[in-house]
Design an enzyme around this catalytic site. Structure first.
Site, PDB file in Angstrom:
ATOM      1  N   GLU D  14       0.856  -1.187   0.000  1.00 17.38           N
ATOM      2  CA  GLU D  14       0.000   0.000   0.000  1.00 17.38           C
ATOM      3  C   GLU D  14       0.890   1.233   0.000  1.00 17.38           C
ATOM      4  OE1 GLU D  14      -3.286   1.187  -0.207  1.00 17.38           O
ATOM      5  OE2 GLU D  14      -1.935   2.931  -0.131  1.00 17.38           O
ATOM      6  N   LYS D  15       0.907   1.950  -1.101  1.00 15.98           N
ATOM      7  CA  LYS D  15       1.887   3.015  -1.287  1.00 15.98           C
ATOM      8  C   LYS D  15       1.706   4.224  -0.378  1.00 15.98           C
ATOM      9  CE  LYS D  15      -0.468   5.068  -5.293  1.00 15.98           C
ATOM     10  NZ  LYS D  15      -1.394   3.984  -5.626  1.00 15.98           N
ATOM     11  N   HIS D  16       0.563   4.354   0.293  1.00 15.89           N
ATOM     12  CA  HIS D  16       0.335   5.536   1.129  1.00 15.89           C
ATOM     13  C   HIS D  16       0.934   5.435   2.532  1.00 15.89           C
ATOM     14  CE1 HIS D  16      -2.840   6.407  -1.858  1.00 15.89           C
ATOM     15  NE2 HIS D  16      -2.517   7.643  -1.583  1.00 15.89           N
ATOM     16  N   HIS D  50      -2.213  15.249  -7.380  1.00 11.99           N
ATOM     17  CA  HIS D  50      -2.203  14.085  -6.497  1.00 11.99           C
ATOM     18  C   HIS D  50      -0.822  13.911  -5.893  1.00 11.99           C
ATOM     19  CE1 HIS D  50      -2.865   9.436  -6.110  1.00 11.99           C
ATOM     20  NE2 HIS D  50      -2.921  10.049  -4.949  1.00 11.99           N
ATOM     21  N   CYS D 102      -2.329  12.402   1.964  1.00 22.41           N
ATOM     22  CA  CYS D 102      -2.436  12.493   0.496  1.00 22.41           C
ATOM     23  C   CYS D 102      -3.620  13.394   0.199  1.00 22.41           C
ATOM     24  CB  CYS D 102      -2.656  11.100  -0.091  1.00 22.41           C
ATOM     25  SG  CYS D 102      -3.163  11.166  -1.835  1.00 22.41           S
ATOM     26  N   HIS D 105      -6.235  10.822  -1.019  1.00 27.88           N
ATOM     27  CA  HIS D 105      -6.534   9.599  -0.265  1.00 27.88           C
ATOM     28  C   HIS D 105      -6.394   9.730   1.252  1.00 27.88           C
ATOM     29  CE1 HIS D 105      -5.486   8.196  -4.416  1.00 27.88           C
ATOM     30  NE2 HIS D 105      -6.698   7.716  -4.251  1.00 27.88           N
TER      31      HIS D 105
HETATM   32 FE    FE Z   1      -2.782   9.125  -2.996  1.00 25.60          FE
END
Ligand code: FE
Ligand code: FE
Ligand code: FE
Ligand code: FE
Lengths: 118, 118, 118, 118
Positions: D14-16, D50, D102, D105
């Site tokens: 999960e990149k966040h 983003h 983010c 997100h």
């Molecule tokens: Fe994001």
């Protein structure tokens, strides 16, 4: 105006001056690391009563009409030293400018020129 | 240095200039409200692509050696307008200075002198 | 995780709880003012040694997957009180959440539900 | 409340999720470096539309009543990557917590336990 109240000097003799350490020459659009700090040569106090609250990093690209704000780093006294290594990129020859704030001794700046190659 | 890259102008004709609204005269050490904003006369765009990211408020007390940072206000584009009313106090005649940042058009400043009575 | 360490309570008895004051009902996409503060009923100390350092304002729209950060307000102790009036807008029924930080007593939150009409 | 809206996960998938890299064991009251970043394994987009806007670093000392805010790092999209190396110290065994945002997100957290030796 505000520029009249921003102090500077040689960081080797004046502990408030922010120092930018990094490459003198980089590739256009490629990420590189710079270290931005206050107190590199002569440590600045780091107490609740007297400390460096933040450093803000800017880039002024050669010939550009407007300055760019790269990042802002807030420090909590006694928990963190006023030094960060960050990852930035540039598109043109630029003057990096660090602005820092001591809660007692106000605003200080330091700069570093970076050549950007195609 | 950074002062060379901070722009200003008449906020009635230049939408980027931060405006400080509040009393011209206050009592020493008593809290008062000031409104600090960008785009008071001519609204500035407020989009993800082009917006006022933050305003920082300073006070330069008459005859003092160092500038004081009062507060910093970060805005998220489209969710908030770049206007805040804050509660501050002064101990001496001071020049309030607001510094603001447009993500495209850089740094701008506006000032207001406040007389402080005993 | 972090949520386990954010405290809350009734702001009438607990001076750290941030309070959001504003309309209970607004029009979709129209700007409105909210006041966000700490110490509304019982003032919090405002000294270099003990103070509210910042308040951050969020909105959680009903049924949305992600929270939105509206703004962040940093205060300098003794120069500014931890109270701001800001101008925001909402697109859906939302829970506004204020998160504040005391340099001694940590993170606190307060919320306000806002109904958004077409 | 806010804790209900802070997401987490395995940063490898999960990149966040913010990642804290540093020593597992440190000496009480001695400065050490930690790297805090988002997108370590899977890069997160870094565009005006983003991006990771900021990371805030906290420490929750074992058995302490209140969480400590160590620092806050604001990034400007396209100019800086969401990664910082900072210099901190701890007095007790602590859980370091990074909170990141983010602009699309929302809020994410990652943690790292650090043992503190006398
Ligand atoms: Fe994001
Ligand atoms: Fe100092
Ligand atoms: Fe602009
Ligand atoms: Fe407190």
């Amino acid at each position: 105006m505000i520029g009249d109240f921003v102090k500077t000097g040689d960081f080797k003799g004046e502990k408030h001056v922010p120092v930018i350490c990094g490459p003198d020459k980089v590739k256009k659009g490629e990420w590189f690391e710079v270290e931005v700090s206050v107190g590199k040569e002569i440590p600045h106090p780091n107490t609740v009563e007297h400390h460096i609250a933040w450093i803000e990093l800017y880039a002024m690209p050669e010939g550009a009409p407007y300055i760019l704000r790269i990042g802002r780093y807030d420090f909590s006294p006694t928990l963190e030293e006023p030094i960060v290594k960050v990852k930035i990129k540039l598109e043109k020859n630029s003057k990096l400018i660090a602005l820092s704030y001591c809660n007692i001794h106000g605003l200080w700046e330091g700069t570093k020129d970076v050549v950007v190659e195609e």
